[in-house]
Design an enzyme around this catalytic site. Structure first.
Site, PDB file in Angstrom:
ATOM      1  N   CYS A   2      57.630  86.843   3.859  1.00 34.07           N
ATOM      2  CA  CYS A   2      58.797  86.152   3.342  1.00 34.07           C
ATOM      3  C   CYS A   2      58.953  86.515   1.866  1.00 34.07           C
ATOM      4  O   CYS A   2      57.976  86.590   1.129  1.00 34.07           O
ATOM      5  CB  CYS A   2      58.721  84.634   3.451  1.00 34.07           C
ATOM      6  SG  CYS A   2      58.636  84.047   5.132  1.00 34.07           S
ATOM      7  N   ARG A  27      59.010  92.345   2.800  1.00 40.88           N
ATOM      8  CA  ARG A  27      58.137  91.196   3.068  1.00 40.88           C
ATOM      9  C   ARG A  27      58.509  90.459   4.348  1.00 40.88           C
ATOM     10  O   ARG A  27      57.819  89.522   4.763  1.00 40.88           O
ATOM     11  CB  ARG A  27      58.196  90.213   1.895  1.00 40.88           C
ATOM     12  CG  ARG A  27      57.784  90.825   0.577  1.00 40.88           C
ATOM     13  CD  ARG A  27      57.928  89.830  -0.545  1.00 40.88           C
ATOM     14  NE  ARG A  27      57.025  88.715  -0.378  1.00 40.88           N
ATOM     15  CZ  ARG A  27      55.782  88.681  -0.833  1.00 40.88           C
ATOM     16  NH1 ARG A  27      55.298  89.711  -1.486  1.00 40.88           N
ATOM     17  NH2 ARG A  27      55.036  87.635  -0.636  1.00 40.88           N
ATOM     18  N   TRP A  73      59.908  86.248   7.329  1.00 40.89           N
ATOM     19  CA  TRP A  73      59.041  86.777   8.369  1.00 40.89           C
ATOM     20  C   TRP A  73      58.574  85.549   9.144  1.00 40.89           C
ATOM     21  O   TRP A  73      57.843  84.715   8.613  1.00 40.89           O
ATOM     22  CB  TRP A  73      57.861  87.521   7.750  1.00 40.89           C
ATOM     23  CG  TRP A  73      57.014  88.219   8.765  1.00 40.89           C
ATOM     24  CD1 TRP A  73      57.235  89.455   9.304  1.00 40.89           C
ATOM     25  CD2 TRP A  73      55.812  87.734   9.367  1.00 40.89           C
ATOM     26  NE1 TRP A  73      56.245  89.766  10.204  1.00 40.89           N
ATOM     27  CE2 TRP A  73      55.363  88.729  10.266  1.00 40.89           C
ATOM     28  CE3 TRP A  73      55.074  86.558   9.248  1.00 40.89           C
ATOM     29  CZ2 TRP A  73      54.212  88.580  11.030  1.00 40.89           C
ATOM     30  CZ3 TRP A  73      53.920  86.414  10.012  1.00 40.89           C
ATOM     31  CH2 TRP A  73      53.496  87.425  10.892  1.00 40.89           C
ATOM     32  N   ASN A  99      57.635  80.297   1.068  1.00 41.22           N
ATOM     33  CA  ASN A  99      56.837  81.423   1.561  1.00 41.22           C
ATOM     34  C   ASN A  99      55.418  80.890   1.745  1.00 41.22           C
ATOM     35  O   ASN A  99      54.811  80.438   0.775  1.00 41.22           O
ATOM     36  CB  ASN A  99      56.895  82.564   0.540  1.00 41.22           C
ATOM     37  CG  ASN A  99      55.826  83.634   0.758  1.00 41.22           C
ATOM     38  OD1 ASN A  99      55.410  84.284  -0.180  1.00 41.22           O
ATOM     39  ND2 ASN A  99      55.393  83.822   1.973  1.00 41.22           N
ATOM     40  N   GLY A 100      54.926  80.930   2.981  1.00 39.34           N
ATOM     41  CA  GLY A 100      53.571  80.431   3.228  1.00 39.34           C
ATOM     42  C   GLY A 100      53.539  79.631   4.513  1.00 39.34           C
ATOM     43  O   GLY A 100      54.452  79.717   5.338  1.00 39.34           O
ATOM     44  N   GLU A 484      43.224 105.599  11.047  1.00 38.04           N
ATOM     45  CA  GLU A 484      44.424 105.420  10.226  1.00 38.04           C
ATOM     46  C   GLU A 484      45.618 106.150  10.867  1.00 38.04           C
ATOM     47  O   GLU A 484      46.740 105.629  10.878  1.00 38.04           O
ATOM     48  CB  GLU A 484      44.144 105.932   8.809  1.00 38.04           C
ATOM     49  CG  GLU A 484      45.301 105.910   7.842  1.00 38.04           C
ATOM     50  CD  GLU A 484      45.916 104.524   7.582  1.00 38.04           C
ATOM     51  OE1 GLU A 484      45.386 103.515   8.068  1.00 38.04           O
ATOM     52  OE2 GLU A 484      46.958 104.488   6.916  1.00 38.04           O
ATOM     53  N   LYS A 488      49.056 104.293  11.992  1.00 31.29           N
ATOM     54  CA  LYS A 488      50.377 104.708  11.492  1.00 31.29           C
ATOM     55  C   LYS A 488      51.314 104.956  12.672  1.00 31.29           C
ATOM     56  O   LYS A 488      52.474 104.547  12.648  1.00 31.29           O
ATOM     57  CB  LYS A 488      50.292 105.997  10.661  1.00 31.29           C
ATOM     58  CG  LYS A 488      49.652 105.863   9.316  1.00 31.29           C
ATOM     59  CD  LYS A 488      50.535 105.241   8.241  1.00 31.29           C
ATOM     60  CE  LYS A 488      50.297 103.771   8.140  1.00 31.29           C
ATOM     61  NZ  LYS A 488      49.280 103.304   7.263  1.00 31.29           N
ATOM     62  N   GLU A 491      52.452 101.623  14.282  1.00 35.91           N
ATOM     63  CA  GLU A 491      53.361 100.840  13.434  1.00 35.91           C
ATOM     64  C   GLU A 491      54.769 101.402  13.403  1.00 35.91           C
ATOM     65  O   GLU A 491      55.749 100.660  13.417  1.00 35.91           O
ATOM     66  CB  GLU A 491      52.893 100.894  11.973  1.00 35.91           C
ATOM     67  CG  GLU A 491      51.673 100.144  11.637  1.00 35.91           C
ATOM     68  CD  GLU A 491      51.398 100.294  10.148  1.00 35.91           C
ATOM     69  OE1 GLU A 491      51.642  99.338   9.423  1.00 35.91           O
ATOM     70  OE2 GLU A 491      50.944 101.380   9.727  1.00 35.91           O
ATOM     71  N   HIS A 507      32.491 107.968  26.301  1.00 37.84           N
ATOM     72  CA  HIS A 507      31.999 106.683  26.813  1.00 37.84           C
ATOM     73  C   HIS A 507      33.130 105.788  27.287  1.00 37.84           C
ATOM     74  O   HIS A 507      32.967 104.568  27.323  1.00 37.84           O
ATOM     75  CB  HIS A 507      31.157 105.992  25.732  1.00 37.84           C
ATOM     76  CG  HIS A 507      30.000 106.839  25.303  1.00 37.84           C
ATOM     77  ND1 HIS A 507      28.840 106.948  26.037  1.00 37.84           N
ATOM     78  CD2 HIS A 507      29.850 107.661  24.237  1.00 37.84           C
ATOM     79  CE1 HIS A 507      28.015 107.790  25.430  1.00 37.84           C
ATOM     80  NE2 HIS A 507      28.617 108.239  24.340  1.00 37.84           N
ATOM     81  N   LYS A 606      55.201  93.643   4.782  1.00 38.78           N
ATOM     82  CA  LYS A 606      54.349  94.421   3.881  1.00 38.78           C
ATOM     83  C   LYS A 606      53.163  93.617   3.372  1.00 38.78           C
ATOM     84  O   LYS A 606      52.060  94.117   3.244  1.00 38.78           O
ATOM     85  CB  LYS A 606      55.216  94.870   2.703  1.00 38.78           C
ATOM     86  CG  LYS A 606      54.497  95.708   1.695  1.00 38.78           C
ATOM     87  CD  LYS A 606      54.417  97.125   2.166  1.00 38.78           C
ATOM     88  CE  LYS A 606      53.603  98.011   1.271  1.00 38.78           C
ATOM     89  NZ  LYS A 606      53.002  99.099   2.045  1.00 38.78           N
TER      90      LYS A 606
HETATM   91  C1  F6R Z   1      49.331  99.433   7.495  1.00 43.64           C
HETATM   92  C2  F6R Z   1      49.421  98.378   6.521  1.00 43.64           C
HETATM   93  C3  F6R Z   1      48.606  97.152   6.725  1.00 43.64           C
HETATM   94  C4  F6R Z   1      47.948  96.749   5.396  1.00 43.64           C
HETATM   95  C5  F6R Z   1      47.217  95.400   5.558  1.00 43.64           C
HETATM   96  C6  F6R Z   1      46.490  95.012   4.290  1.00 43.64           C
HETATM   97  O1  F6R Z   1      50.171 100.498   7.199  1.00 43.64           O
HETATM   98  O2  F6R Z   1      50.154  98.472   5.572  1.00 43.64           O
HETATM   99  O3  F6R Z   1      47.649  97.332   7.711  1.00 43.64           O
HETATM  100  O4  F6R Z   1      47.066  97.753   5.013  1.00 43.64           O
HETATM  101  O5  F6R Z   1      48.135  94.415   5.890  1.00 43.64           O
HETATM  102  O6  F6R Z   1      47.369  94.867   3.226  1.00 43.64           O
HETATM  103  P1  F6R Z   1      46.880  94.902   1.730  1.00 43.64           P
HETATM  104  O7  F6R Z   1      46.318  96.257   1.478  1.00 43.64           O
HETATM  105  O8  F6R Z   1      48.114  94.638   0.928  1.00 43.64           O
HETATM  106  O9  F6R Z   1      45.845  93.834   1.576  1.00 43.64           O
END
Ligand code: F6R
Length: 611
Positions: A2, A27, A73, A99-100, A484, A488, A491, A507, A606
């Site tokens: 949010c 956000r 969000w 927000n929260g 990773e 990616k 997502e 396995h 984010k």
């Molecule tokens: C993936 C991504 C998330 C963040 C995770 C931690 O692309 O962006 O998996 O890495 O939410 O966020 P931070 O690094 O802001 O604590």
């Protein structure tokens, strides 16, 4: 999670809030709304993105010099107009954004229902607002006092901002756990979840701390604690330019951020790594260097992509410092009564510096007496401020929801830390230190070379865009890069993908392999290379399609793969920073080919400020 924006001053509030909400959309983008004072309190809200709200407001009289706005969000209640913020109090005099999460909202709601309150949304926010309203109506005191009384009862995390029709010259805000920045202009104030909606108006900001309430007029900012004592606002100068938060000619922020990596990694190394004199200087960890050298154990806490950076760091730290390292998901660590001993050092990794799970995990480790070092991107964020020391990644604002340049910045910082400690401890020879220092110094150039593969990667993306599943494999330092890569892809393109250590495939996951399964190998030259080539053979023998990231000149790997992405060779400790580039580009191009909004993938946000 949010985004909140608010304005009070001499400008039209709506355009300031709208622009700010667009910047904070990373956000959350389930719904958006604004509340303004224009001949009474007016609330406009709409399910969907900020642009959808904007469209419905074309032609409306939105004149007001005070207002609040929100991009959501969803946590409590589905995304819909009814659950969108701002919410309204029962008597229609107060409006609030939040927000929260209010954890004890069910109990409070019960009490309010028994008093006759009705609720139009499913949100915890409406409950908190009506709780404040109830206290205010039954109390002689001011709204500010009602807010303080209510917040003492609240369990959870919040930033709230209230607009009061009876007090058209005042905004009231409060924070616990979620971020709140107040920009100080001339005869105006700007409130936001981060500095991006503020920078074009003022560079002077106040980061509000937990349990603080702000009473904001156009030319006055008063901060108080929940005990009604005044606190002197600490004004910070923002070191951020507008260009850093714009797309700069790229189709998407994600692509811009991927291509920025040669310069963001350079910025991260600059002033710290001196290849000429063979030194690494990190002022933020200097004070704790002895604790690190003598640490019994390093515990790395993070989530998501940052957790993957932690896994790479585990391999590097153990190799060069011989200190045992554990890498923990913050969300698991915080709830399982972890063993943290004196002599353990915690490294917390976070792009946003606001991730709720990481923040709480840090606080619990801190209360056990551990030293906390933060590896954080957002300057002045909560994790940066709560850590004892640490280092910023200096990647600049990361706006694409999928993390890219922050990840390589995290790896650069963590590698520098490990090398420095290894040298101090004597577990890393001077000769190998100098070699790795030079290798690290070459990373920006090698990342540029890897980026030149973008057209080839786009072709591969078009070829595999209809895959239903994908497997990502790597060994050693490249195993976290496989994880990773899979994250990616999930997502951005919504394709189911799994990352595994290449040998572990036998396995179980090998059962998935058939002629339709793309298997991405991170197969650059390292100590495990021959073994990885054997794993590639095993996939080929079962008709799987092999996409391989290989070192230049590696004909053996090239010959085995269906599709090859060539990257410059680097020492295996350093290679993850280069090998992740094709992972990011592959996911990006597949997402774009499938027509998805790669900067705002569905269901994500984010900054995960709720647990
Ligand atoms: C993936 C991504 C998330 C963040 C995770 C931690 O692309 O962006 O998996 O890495 O939410 O966020 P931070 O690094 O802001 O604590």
């Amino acid at each position: 999670m949010c985004g909140i924006v608010a304005y009070i001053g001499h400008r039209e509030a709506y355009p300031v809030i709208l622009k700010g909400l667009k910047r904070l959309e990373y956000r959350g983008y389930d719904s958006a709304g604004v509340a303004l004072l224009n001949g009474g309190l007016k609330v406009y809200k709409k399910q969907g993105k900020v642009a959808d709200l904007e469209e419905t407001l074309v032609g409306k009289d939105l004149h007001s010099n005070i207002g609040i706005g929100h991009t959501r969000w969803a946590t409590h209640g589905e995304p819909c107009d009814r659950n969108a913020h701002p919410h309204l109090s029962g008597n229609g005099k107060l409006s609030m954004i939040h927000n929260g999460i209010i954890e004890n909202y069910v109990q409070i709601k019960k009490e309010l229902v028994s008093k006759g309150y009705e609720f139009v949304s499913d949100t915890d926010t409406e409950v908190l607002l009506k709780f404040i309203e109830d206290i205010h109506l039954n109390n002689e005191g001011s709204l500010e006092e009602a807010v303080r009384i209510a917040l003492k009862r609240v369990v959870g995390a919040y930033v709230i901002v209230l607009l009061d029709a009876d007090n058209p010259d005042t905004l009231i805000a409060a924070r616990k756990g979620s971020p709140l920045v107040i920009g100080i202009g001339k005869g105006e104030h700007f409130l936001a979840s981060d500095a991006s909606p503020i920078i074009e108006y003022t560079k002077e900001v106040v980061y509000v701390n937990d349990y603080e309430v702000a009473i904001i007029k156009k030319d006055e900012l008063i901060l108080k604690n929940l005990g009604n004592e005044k606190i002197t606002p600490f004004i910070t100068k923002l070191d951020l330019e507008l260009a850093a938060i714009e797309k700069g000619g790229y189709d998407h922020f994600m692509l811009k951020e991927i291509f920025e990596q040669p310069s963001t990694i350079f910025d991260c190394l600059r002033g710290r790594l001196d290849a000429h004199n063979g030194t690494i200087t990190m002022s933020g960890i200097q004070q704790y260097a002895d604790q690190l050298v003598n640490a019994n154990r390093i515990i790395i806490i993070a989530c998501g992509t940052s957790w993957h950076a932690g896994l790479v760091a585990e391999y590097i730290f153990e190799e060069v410092t011989r200190i045992p390292v554990e890498v923990e998901y913050a969300s698991e660590f915080r709830y399982r009564n972890p063993i943290v001993n004196k002599g353990d050092v915690i490294i917390a990794i976070s792009q946003s510096g606001e991730t709720a799970d990481t923040l709480v995990a840090i606080e619990s480790a801190k209360s056990n007496g551990a030293i906390i070092l933060g590896v954080v991107n957002v300057v002045g964020s909560s994790i940066a401020r709560t850590s004892h020391g640490g280092a910023y990644t200096h990647a600049g604002p990361e706006i694409g929801v999928a993390s890219t340049k922050a990840f390589t910045g995290q790896l650069a910082v963590l590698t520098m830390m490990a090398l420095k400690i290894g040298l101090m401890k004597g577990t890393l020879s001077e000769k190998r230190f100098i070699h790795l220092l030079n290798e690290l110094n070459d990373v920006p150039e090698k990342v540029s070379a890897a980026l030149l593969q973008h057209e080839k990667i786009r072709e591969i993306a078009l070829k595999y865009q209809d895959a239903k599943d994908a497997l990502y494999l790597g060994r050693g330092y490249n195993f976290p890069i496989a994880l990773e890569g899979a994250l990616k892809l999930k997502e951005i393109s919504y394709i189911h993908a799994e990352g595994y250590p290449a040998a572990e495939m036998k396995h179980g996951p090998i059962a998935l392999v058939d002629e339709n399964l793309p298997v991405v190998f991170v197969a650059t030259k390292d100590s495990f290379h021959e073994k990885v080539l054997s794993n590639m053979q095993e996939i080929k023998a079962r008709k799987g399609k092999v996409i391989a990231v290989v070192s230049e000149g590696d004909d053996a790997a090239d010959a085995l793969a269906d599709d090859t992405i060539i990257v410059p060779y680097a020492d295996e400790l350093i290679a993850p920073m280069i090998n992740v580039i094709p992972m990011q580009l592959l996911a990006y191009y597949i997402g774009v080919a499938k027509g998805f909004d790669v900067d705002k993938p569905r269901n994500l946000a984010k900054s995960v400020t709720v647990e």
